[in-house]
Every structure is written in structure tokens, then in C-alpha cells.
Design an enzyme around this catalytic site. Structure first.
Site, PDB file in Angstrom:
ATOM      1  N   LYS A 133     120.787  31.051  94.868  1.00 49.72           N
ATOM      2  CA  LYS A 133     120.343  31.044  93.487  1.00 49.72           C
ATOM      3  C   LYS A 133     118.865  31.375  93.477  1.00 49.72           C
ATOM      4  O   LYS A 133     118.181  31.239  94.477  1.00 49.72           O
ATOM      5  CB  LYS A 133     120.673  29.727  92.806  1.00 49.72           C
ATOM      6  CG  LYS A 133     120.243  28.481  93.526  1.00 49.72           C
ATOM      7  CD  LYS A 133     120.841  27.294  92.779  1.00 49.72           C
ATOM      8  CE  LYS A 133     120.351  25.981  93.306  1.00 49.72           C
ATOM      9  NZ  LYS A 133     121.219  25.433  94.343  1.00 49.72           N
ATOM     10  N   ASP A 170     112.094  24.593  90.874  1.00 43.80           N
ATOM     11  CA  ASP A 170     112.187  23.390  91.708  1.00 43.80           C
ATOM     12  C   ASP A 170     111.444  23.550  93.030  1.00 43.80           C
ATOM     13  O   ASP A 170     110.711  24.513  93.232  1.00 43.80           O
ATOM     14  CB  ASP A 170     113.657  23.042  91.950  1.00 43.80           C
ATOM     15  CG  ASP A 170     114.322  24.000  92.915  1.00 43.80           C
ATOM     16  OD1 ASP A 170     113.885  25.177  92.982  1.00 43.80           O
ATOM     17  OD2 ASP A 170     115.265  23.604  93.617  1.00 43.80           O
ATOM     18  N   ASP A 195     114.686  27.891  93.872  1.00 46.78           N
ATOM     19  CA  ASP A 195     115.984  28.509  93.581  1.00 46.78           C
ATOM     20  C   ASP A 195     116.563  28.037  92.253  1.00 46.78           C
ATOM     21  O   ASP A 195     117.510  28.619  91.748  1.00 46.78           O
ATOM     22  CB  ASP A 195     116.989  28.321  94.738  1.00 46.78           C
ATOM     23  CG  ASP A 195     117.264  26.872  95.075  1.00 46.78           C
ATOM     24  OD1 ASP A 195     116.637  25.980  94.470  1.00 46.78           O
ATOM     25  OD2 ASP A 195     118.100  26.635  95.970  1.00 46.78           O
ATOM     26  N   ARG A 196     116.002  26.962  91.678  1.00 45.76           N
ATOM     27  CA  ARG A 196     116.498  26.492  90.378  1.00 45.76           C
ATOM     28  C   ARG A 196     115.576  26.933  89.252  1.00 45.76           C
ATOM     29  O   ARG A 196     114.392  27.187  89.489  1.00 45.76           O
ATOM     30  CB  ARG A 196     116.565  24.968  90.365  1.00 45.76           C
ATOM     31  CG  ARG A 196     117.544  24.398  91.340  1.00 45.76           C
ATOM     32  CD  ARG A 196     117.622  22.901  91.165  1.00 45.76           C
ATOM     33  NE  ARG A 196     118.625  22.346  92.057  1.00 45.76           N
ATOM     34  CZ  ARG A 196     119.283  21.223  91.824  1.00 45.76           C
ATOM     35  NH1 ARG A 196     119.035  20.520  90.740  1.00 45.76           N
ATOM     36  NH2 ARG A 196     120.183  20.781  92.675  1.00 45.76           N
ATOM     37  N   SER A 237     115.045  20.905  98.639  1.00 44.88           N
ATOM     38  CA  SER A 237     115.188  21.472  97.303  1.00 44.88           C
ATOM     39  C   SER A 237     114.573  20.604  96.213  1.00 44.88           C
ATOM     40  O   SER A 237     113.375  20.389  96.190  1.00 44.88           O
ATOM     41  CB  SER A 237     116.664  21.743  97.036  1.00 44.88           C
ATOM     42  OG  SER A 237     116.777  22.485  95.854  1.00 44.88           O
ATOM     43  N   HIS A 238     115.436  20.074  95.345  1.00 43.04           N
ATOM     44  CA  HIS A 238     114.947  19.347  94.181  1.00 43.04           C
ATOM     45  C   HIS A 238     114.620  17.894  94.494  1.00 43.04           C
ATOM     46  O   HIS A 238     114.202  17.157  93.607  1.00 43.04           O
ATOM     47  CB  HIS A 238     116.001  19.410  93.076  1.00 43.04           C
ATOM     48  CG  HIS A 238     117.305  18.801  93.500  1.00 43.04           C
ATOM     49  ND1 HIS A 238     118.119  19.389  94.429  1.00 43.04           N
ATOM     50  CD2 HIS A 238     117.902  17.652  93.152  1.00 43.04           C
ATOM     51  CE1 HIS A 238     119.181  18.631  94.621  1.00 43.04           C
ATOM     52  NE2 HIS A 238     119.072  17.558  93.861  1.00 43.04           N
ATOM     53  N   ASP A 256     112.164  24.510  96.118  1.00 44.55           N
ATOM     54  CA  ASP A 256     112.268  25.742  96.913  1.00 44.55           C
ATOM     55  C   ASP A 256     112.494  26.978  96.038  1.00 44.55           C
ATOM     56  O   ASP A 256     112.886  28.027  96.537  1.00 44.55           O
ATOM     57  CB  ASP A 256     113.369  25.611  97.965  1.00 44.55           C
ATOM     58  CG  ASP A 256     114.724  25.281  97.365  1.00 44.55           C
ATOM     59  OD1 ASP A 256     114.776  24.750  96.245  1.00 44.55           O
ATOM     60  OD2 ASP A 256     115.743  25.563  98.027  1.00 44.55           O
TER      61      ASP A 256
HETATM   62  C1  G16 Z   1     122.411  22.190  95.764  1.00 46.71           C
HETATM   63  C2  G16 Z   1     123.479  23.224  95.849  1.00 46.71           C
HETATM   64  C3  G16 Z   1     124.044  23.503  94.483  1.00 46.71           C
HETATM   65  C4  G16 Z   1     124.512  22.226  93.833  1.00 46.71           C
HETATM   66  C5  G16 Z   1     123.387  21.215  93.816  1.00 46.71           C
HETATM   67  C6  G16 Z   1     123.803  19.860  93.318  1.00 46.71           C
HETATM   68  O1  G16 Z   1     121.326  22.686  95.059  1.00 46.71           O
HETATM   69  O2  G16 Z   1     122.981  24.423  96.389  1.00 46.71           O
HETATM   70  O3  G16 Z   1     125.096  24.390  94.647  1.00 46.71           O
HETATM   71  O4  G16 Z   1     124.942  22.463  92.535  1.00 46.71           O
HETATM   72  O5  G16 Z   1     122.884  21.038  95.110  1.00 46.71           O
HETATM   73  O6  G16 Z   1     124.692  19.321  94.216  1.00 46.71           O
HETATM   74  P1  G16 Z   1     125.185  17.826  94.093  1.00 46.71           P
HETATM   75  O7  G16 Z   1     125.769  17.697  92.717  1.00 46.71           O
HETATM   76  O8  G16 Z   1     126.192  17.690  95.199  1.00 46.71           O
HETATM   77  O9  G16 Z   1     123.975  16.929  94.254  1.00 46.71           O
HETATM   78  P2  G16 Z   1     119.861  22.604  95.667  1.00 46.71           P
HETATM   79  O10 G16 Z   1     118.990  23.275  94.639  1.00 46.71           O
HETATM   80  O11 G16 Z   1     119.591  21.132  95.821  1.00 46.71           O
HETATM   81  O12 G16 Z   1     119.937  23.307  96.972  1.00 46.71           O
END
Ligand code: G16
Length: 543
Positions: A376, A277, A281-282, A113-114, A279
Site C-alpha cells: 500500500k 503513518d 504506506d497508510r 508501521s502504525h 512507514d
Molecule cells: C497491516 C497490514 C494490513 C492490515 C493492517 C491491520 O498494516 O499490512 O493489511 O490491514 O495491518 O491489521 P490488523 O487488523 O491485523 O491489525 P500495516 O500498515 O500495519 O503494515
């Protein structure tokens, strides 16, 4: 071509975090590491015989190698059919869309992801279930337990498959269908939004910049926003997905997308901007000179949802993760619809959507979506804003000010302390938890603590309990401080502190959030001795 059973021994630490297993690329490159985890996924599910899986990733480094391994393992484990994005590319929302549309058994998403990509960056893998959403905790826990006892995995010795063109091929008894990654997703967006209204907006000279951060949103955004909706070529920048994201940190926040934020403050700024981001989704939403918080974006979308064709019938309810600001709660109260508070992690929204209890949901971490899928969806949020701007004729700035004037403004900020020593971060949280029962009634500056607890979520649908989801301290004037440790980092611990205070007075709606929140930030320091435990006098990232 034949199926091999290969002996293996377990690896420590293959426990999925907030969103799947995320580790440094070099960890995933160890022999048998990915194989063990994939076999553990397959072993934790029902037989794959007669079933379809969806497979794709955000194109980051190691995606191509991982795709070929997973294809050979899926074939060896008896999977009937696998749908894979051309060149192994699928955004996370597109995987969710495809699982639902083709009634697949589930999907495997290859993304961190990010988190940054490239040989020195991160890689990740997660399993999504048949509703299109991330596997719930009982499945991720079963996968983890399996990784601890695994002794063998199954893999075909078939040669690599050409996935560079749409078409169908076979491996063992499995059909491999390579699909265009964008078309099914684009069709879904057409069914939700008023594309004609958005086309007219662009035809009238409306200008936008979408920064795809050299990640997977590029192909989706160029096809939909430029080719289909008529935005000028060049509206989407950094549109080519690269294995290292061109060195960008594909986390759309004001720190990583600072170039875009700065550009939106210049006289040349377009009417609207957004970033996505790794993938896709953000999303981050910007107006001229302003960056909207994800919490405000969610609240504004909820307040105007019925102006969008896909939501014209109204919202069943809304949900936000616990650390997300309570701005959307105010909208839900006025609309007289339920508002649910879930732990951090998109997986917690799935049950609420499947049960028809919510239509829109979002998180402070730049995630917003609806029940159209179970992930998302960054581009969906951007199209929602475009549709809203088109039908109201108002800018992001005007819609935000109007919203705050009506509901009041929830000032909000997240402070991250990254790469903290794990023992220190754990000690801070432990000390905080020990203090909780003594906090209610205590006064800090002008505020009194009304509630202090470690958030426990009781899922209203399956009645499962998720404990220890973050420490929250609530104050008499509606302000909140939330402390939790990130579940997505790969180096040391990341302490996240979320601050929120409510300001009803319109004359005070243009303050700098850090100033509006200053006394709360000082209170957090006093209660948790952040500097003492982390050794840091300031956060590493403020969003
Ligand atoms: C993931 C989760 C989200 C979460 C985010 C941050 O996002 O899918 O629900 O809010 O991580 O999580 P943390 O605060 O535990 O780092 P993504 O976009 O990274 O898949």
C-alpha cells in the site's frame, strides 16, 4: 574481517503476524533475538549468492542498530549486493518500488508501521519477495518454523558501515550501495500522475496540509509535494522523521490525528488535508470538515481512475479486504469489472496483481494502492486525490457527496477494543463461531441474518486456502458486522468489530455514522456479549 558462526537457541513467539514480526523494542534488544529471525529468513530462502537485497526502515528507534546487524548477516550469508536507503531510511512503498525496479531478490523492511515507536514502543521486521510485496503465508510460515529449530547464525565481524551518504562500499564479498531514498519513488509517481495539473492547482492558490507524523513520509512528501509540485513550504507538517515519531502515534486515523481533524473544522482550514503513518504506506484523506473513510476513498478513486494518466486505459479489476466496506463493489459492478474480497493483510493482493486481475485495491485500515508496486502506498493515494481535484475542479466534499448520490452511501465504522486479555478475546471469538450456524434467518431489530460464517479465502491464482479470517454476519438489507482479532498488536489482544450499512436515500447521507449504525452496534452486543467478555462498556478506539 571474517565470518563467524554463532551458536544460538530458539525464542518462542517469533511468528509473523498480519505484516511481519512486531514486538516491543525491548524484546528485539535481547541478545540474538533479531539475529535468530534474520537467519531464519535467510535459511528459508534460496541461496543469496549472486542476489540483490533491498534494506531500509521507517527510522524508528532500533532501526540504526538493526541495519548494521542485518548488513553483517547478509554479507556472512553470501548476499552479492545490498541496496540501502541513506541513513537506513526507506518507506515501505519505496522498498517495493526498488525491489521491482532493480529486479532484486527481495527486501527487508524494518518497521512496526502504525505502532508507536521509541525505546518503549514497538519494532518490526518483514521480508518482501521479488514481486516487491510482503512474503506470502507459505514463506512466513517457513520462517517461523525455522525460528523454532535454529541452532546457529552467521555474521561478519566487520565494523559498522557509514550509511550517511550515497555511495558504494564493500563488506566481505558483498557490495553495499547506499542510495537516495526518494528519487526512484519520485520518478515512479511522475510517470503515473499529471504533475503539471497538480502544479497548476498549487500555483492557483490551492492549500493543503499533509501531516507526516514525524515518520518516514516527511522526506518523500517535502521533496515531491513542496519542491516538485510547488506547494508552499510548510504544507507538510511534522516532516522530520524522529526515532520516537515525536511522541505521535503514527497511525493516521481520526483519533491519533485529532489535531488535523480539528484544524479541518476551523475557518482557517485548507482545501485538502492528509496524514500518513510510520512507514508511509497508510493514508487518511480529509476535506473541509470531513474525514473520508478509507473504504469510500477507494471507491471514489476507482470510479474516477481513468482520469489519471497512469490508469487512463481502465482498471482490470479491484479488490478489498473482507472487513472493508462494499462501496467499491458497487463501483466495480457498474464498471463491469471483477471485485475480489481477500482476508486482511496486504500480502493477499499480490497474487491478484501479479496475475493481472486487479489494478486498484484497498483496506479499511487506511491502506490504498495499485499495481504500480506490491505494497500500500500513502503518498500515492494523496497524489491521486490531488490529481483528481486538479482535473475535476471539485473538492473532497463535493466528490464524496456526488459519489454517494450516485451509488448510495455505505456508512462504516470500526470499533477497537484494545489490550483485552487474550483468553477472554479468544473465548468471545470461540463462542461466536459456535453460534454461527444458528444465526441465518434470525431477526435483529429490522434486519434478518442472511449469512454467518468464518471467512475462508480461496486464492484464485495459487488455489491456497486461508481459513478463519474473521467472522462475518450479513443481513438482508446489505448491512454487515465483522469480528476479528488484530494480527499487528503487541500487548494483549485487540478485538476489531467492523460495522457497515447501506443508505440509498440522498436525504439521509449527512448523518453521523455512529447514529446511522446504532442499531447494528446494538445487535453486535446482543450476539457477541462484547461487554461481558472484554469487561469494557465502550470501545477504546472508534474510527
Ligand atoms: C497491516 C497490514 C494490513 C492490515 C493492517 C491491520 O498494516 O499490512 O493489511 O490491514 O495491518 O491489521 P490488523 O487488523 O491485523 O491489525 P500495516 O500498515 O500495519 O503494515
Amino acid at each position: 574481517m571474517s565470518v563467524q558462526t554463532v551458536s544460538t537457541t530458539s525464542f518462542a513467539g517469533q511468528e509473523p503476524g498480519t505484516s511481519g514480526l512486531r514486538k516491543r523494542v525491548e524484546v528485539f534488544q535481547q541478545a540474538r533475538y533479531l539475529e535468530n529471525f534474520v537467519q531464519s529468513i535467510f535459511d528459508s530462502l534460496d541461496s543469496l549468492e549472486g542476489k540483490t537485497l533491498v534494506l531500509g526502515g521507517d527510522g524508528r528507534f532500533h532501526n540504526r542498530a538493526a541495519i548494521q546487524i542485518i548488513l553483517r548477516m547478509a554479507a556472512a550469508n553470501g548476499c552479492d549486493r545490498i541496496m540501502i536507503g541513506q541513513n537506513g531510511i526507506l518507506s515501505t512503498p519505496a522498498v517495493s518500488c526498488l525491489i521491482r525496479k532493480y529486479q532484486a531478490y527481495g527486501g527487508i523492511v524494518l518497521s512496526a508501521s502504525h505502532n508507536p515507536g521509541g525505546p518503549d514502543g514497538d519494532f518490526g521486521i518483514k521480508f518482501n519477495i521479488s514481486n516487491g510485496g510482503p512474503a506470502p503465508e507459505k514463506i512466513t510460515q517457513a520462517i517461523y518454523e525455522r525460528t523454532l529449530s535454529i541452532t546457529a547464525y552467521r555474521i561478519s565481524d566487520a565494523p559498522p558501515v557509514d550509511i550517511s551518504r550515497p555511495g558504494t562500499t564493500r563488506m566481505e564479498n558483498m557490495e553495499i550501495v547506499v542510495i537516495d531514498p526518494v528519487s526512484d519513488y519520485a520518478e515512479m509517481m511522475r510517470a503515473i500522475f499529471d504533475f503539471d495539473a497538480i502544479r497548476r492547482l498549487f500555483a492557483g492558490g490551492f492549500r493543503m496540509r499533509l501531516d507526516a507524523m514525524n515518520a518516514v513520509c516527511g522526506p518523500y512528501a517535502t521533496r515531491i509535494i513542496e519542491s516538485e509540485l510547488g506547494a508552499p513550504v510548510g504544507t507538510v507538517v511534522h516532516e522530520v522523521p524522529l526515532e520516537d515519531f515525536g511522541g505521535h502515534h503514527p497511525d493516521p486515523n481520526p483519533v491519533n490525528a485529532h489535531e488535523l481533524v480539528a484544524y479541518m473544522k476551523t475557518p482557517a482550514a485548507p482545501d485538502f488535508a492528509a496524514a500518513t503513518d510510520g512507514d508511509a504506506d497508510r493514508n487518511m484523506i480529509l476535506g473541509q470538515g470531513i474525514v473520508l473513510t478509507p473504504s469510500d476513498s477507494l471507491a471514489i478513486l476507482a470510479a474516477h481512475a481513468t482520469r489519471i494518466p497512469g490508469y487512463a486505459g481502465g482498471l482490470a479489476g479491484v479488490a478489498r479486504s473482507m472487513p472493508t466496506s462494499t462501496a467499491v463493489d458497487r463501483v466495480a459492478a457498474e464498471m463491469n469489472i471483477p471485485c475480489f474480497e481477500t482476508p486482511t493483510g496486504w500480502k493477499f493482493f499480490g497474487n491478484l496483481m501479479d496475475a493481472g486481475k486487479i489494478t486498484l485495491c484497498g483496506e479499511e485500515s487506511y491502506g490504498t494502492s495499485s499495481a504500480h508496486i506490491r505494497e500500500k502506498d500513502g503518498l500515492w493515494a494523496i497524489l491521486f486525490w490531488l490529481n483528481l481535484i486538479a482535473v475535476t475542479g471539485k473538492s473532497v466534499n463535493a466528490l464524496a457527496s456526488q459519489h454517494w448520490a450516485h451509488y448510495g452511501r455505505n456508512y462504516y465504522s470500526r470499533h477497537d477494543y484494545e489490550q483485552v486479555r487474550e483468553d477472554k478475546a479468544n473465548a468471545l471469538m470461540r463462542a461466536l463461531r459456535e453460534k454461527l450456524s444458528a444465526l441465518p434467518g434470525k431477526r435483529y431489530a429490522t434486519r434478518a441474518v442472511t449469512l454467518a460464517d468464518d471467512f475462508c479465502y480461496l486464492d484464485p491464482v495459487d488455489h491456497s486456502a486461508s481459513e478463519n479470517q474473521g467472522v462475518r454476519i450479513l443481513f438482508s438489507d446489505g448491512a454487515r458486522i465483522v469480528f476479528r482479532l488484530s494480527g499487528t498488536g503487541t500487548v494483549g489482544a485487540t478485538l476489531r468489530i467492523y460495522y457497515e450499512c447501506f443508505e440509498p436515500d440522498t436525504r439521509k447521507h449527512d448523518d453521523d455514522p455512529q447514529i446511522a449504525l446504532a442499531s447494528l452496534i446494538a445487535t453486535a452486543q446482543e450476539i457477541a456479549d462484547i461487554a461481558g467478555y472484554t469487561g469494557m462498556s465502550a470501545p477504546t478506539v472508534i474510527t
